[in-house]
Write an enzyme that holds these catalytic residues in place. Sequence first.
Site, PDB file in Angstrom:
ATOM      1  N   GLU A 101       0.813  -1.215   0.000  1.00  0.00           N
ATOM      2  CA  GLU A 101       0.000   0.000   0.000  1.00  0.00           C
ATOM      3  C   GLU A 101       0.851   1.272   0.000  1.00  0.00           C
ATOM      4  OE1 GLU A 101      -3.772  -0.250   2.408  1.00  0.00           O
ATOM      5  OE2 GLU A 101      -2.670  -1.906   3.319  1.00  0.00           O
ATOM      6  N   SER A 156      -6.586  -2.327   1.444  1.00  0.00           N
ATOM      7  CA  SER A 156      -6.886  -1.737   0.127  1.00  0.00           C
ATOM      8  C   SER A 156      -7.373  -2.762  -0.892  1.00  0.00           C
ATOM      9  CB  SER A 156      -5.661  -0.989  -0.419  1.00  0.00           C
ATOM     10  OG  SER A 156      -5.327   0.080   0.423  1.00  0.00           O
ATOM     11  N   TYR A 213      -9.444   3.889  -5.193  1.00  0.00           N
ATOM     12  CA  TYR A 213      -8.423   4.912  -5.382  1.00  0.00           C
ATOM     13  C   TYR A 213      -8.341   5.515  -6.780  1.00  0.00           C
ATOM     14  CZ  TYR A 213      -6.907   2.942  -0.956  1.00  0.00           C
ATOM     15  OH  TYR A 213      -6.873   2.497   0.334  1.00  0.00           O
ATOM     16  N   ARG A 273     -11.723   2.999  10.981  1.00  0.00           N
ATOM     17  CA  ARG A 273     -12.890   2.808  10.114  1.00  0.00           C
ATOM     18  C   ARG A 273     -13.298   1.350  10.150  1.00  0.00           C
ATOM     19  NH1 ARG A 273     -11.036   3.085   4.895  1.00  0.00           N
ATOM     20  NH2 ARG A 273     -11.870   1.004   4.470  1.00  0.00           N
ATOM     21  N   ASP A 320     -15.659  -1.570   8.252  1.00  0.00           N
ATOM     22  CA  ASP A 320     -16.380  -1.907   7.024  1.00  0.00           C
ATOM     23  C   ASP A 320     -17.393  -3.009   7.306  1.00  0.00           C
ATOM     24  OD1 ASP A 320     -14.777  -0.073   5.748  1.00  0.00           O
ATOM     25  OD2 ASP A 320     -13.345  -1.570   5.035  1.00  0.00           O
ATOM     26  N   GLU A 329     -14.124  -5.874   8.389  1.00  0.00           N
ATOM     27  CA  GLU A 329     -12.802  -5.596   8.944  1.00  0.00           C
ATOM     28  C   GLU A 329     -12.762  -4.218   9.591  1.00  0.00           C
ATOM     29  OE1 GLU A 329      -9.574  -4.476   6.089  1.00  0.00           O
ATOM     30  OE2 GLU A 329     -11.027  -5.170   4.593  1.00  0.00           O
ATOM     31  N   ASN A 381     -10.096  -0.948  10.047  1.00  0.00           N
ATOM     32  CA  ASN A 381      -8.885  -0.280   9.550  1.00  0.00           C
ATOM     33  C   ASN A 381      -8.409   0.714  10.599  1.00  0.00           C
ATOM     34  OD1 ASN A 381      -8.889  -1.016   6.415  1.00  0.00           O
ATOM     35  ND2 ASN A 381     -10.990  -0.646   7.073  1.00  0.00           N
ATOM     36  N   GLY A 441      -7.171   5.361   4.811  1.00  0.00           N
ATOM     37  CA  GLY A 441      -6.647   6.285   3.817  1.00  0.00           C
ATOM     38  C   GLY A 441      -7.060   7.722   4.093  1.00  0.00           C
TER      39      GLY A 441
END
Length: 308
Positions: A23, A149, A214, A253, A255, A268, A270, A274
């Site tokens: 990443e 990612s 992205y 974060r 998900d 998951e 994070n 990002g």
Amino acid sequence: MNIKAAHKKFGRVAVLLGGDSAEREVSLQSGEAVYHALKARGVDATLVDTHEHDIATLSNFDRVFIALHGRGGEDGTVQGVLEYLGVPYTGSGVLGSALAMDKIRSKQIWNGIGLPTPEFYLVSDKNEALKLAEKINYPLIFKPSKEGSSIGMSKVENKSEFLPAFEHAEKYDRVLIESWITGAEYTVAILGECTLPAIKLKTENIFYDYEAKYKSNDTKYICPCGLSKEELNELEHLALEAFKSLGCKGWGRVDIMRDDEGKFYLLEVNTVPGMTSHSLVPKAAKEAGMSFEDLVLNILEQTLDKVG
């Protein structure tokens, strides 16, 4: 008092970015964005790419903003180094970072405490994969356990696709195989002890993959996310429970998928999300009335409570 004087309390701040993980490209973008936001607020910030600098140089700073995604930055490694050096840093500690980075360990914890997550399978080699391919229900999604990612991920519709997907994910790490959840995907950003407005994700891709995250300008970010008050409360409560159950703190974060019957499933957590122009936490903060600069400063201010 001018802005520069007001933020002398932070001292010298290193913004960690880059590194050597898969990443790296995203981390460089995140770090640059964080750096410019801090400089705009008068913070004495310096970019530090761990690929190019001896990490021991971090002892020369008063605190660190971690914008280092993936292995080395999000898995407890750099957190352990900073603990040893006695330098306060943003985000989760060693244990929370390590658990959240490992999708398998995360799901095992959630299963153990009764939080919903898709059914999953683990295979350690090609022979096990071939045996499982004959008896498992499709569709599935394959994920490297410790990548972010959406790197190394594949959707599998039938057994002929099973082995190629396994071999692709295995290039990166131990392979997690999950039952595919058909439905909407949501993400909930967490800042301190609170959730930011949830975002519903829509993409024309098979799933919310690296390109959708992205590169694509066609991905839709729906916020407010369209849930009822009761549904939104359930989603936010689940996200906070999942975050805290792994020992995470500061910011992050979560998900989550919602199937066609309305049930939520944890995917998951994070711990260093990002911070690019396409990133979700800044979008959620904006919906909450918080500018990118305010968001970055809020995250950094949490380090003032940590003793170096």
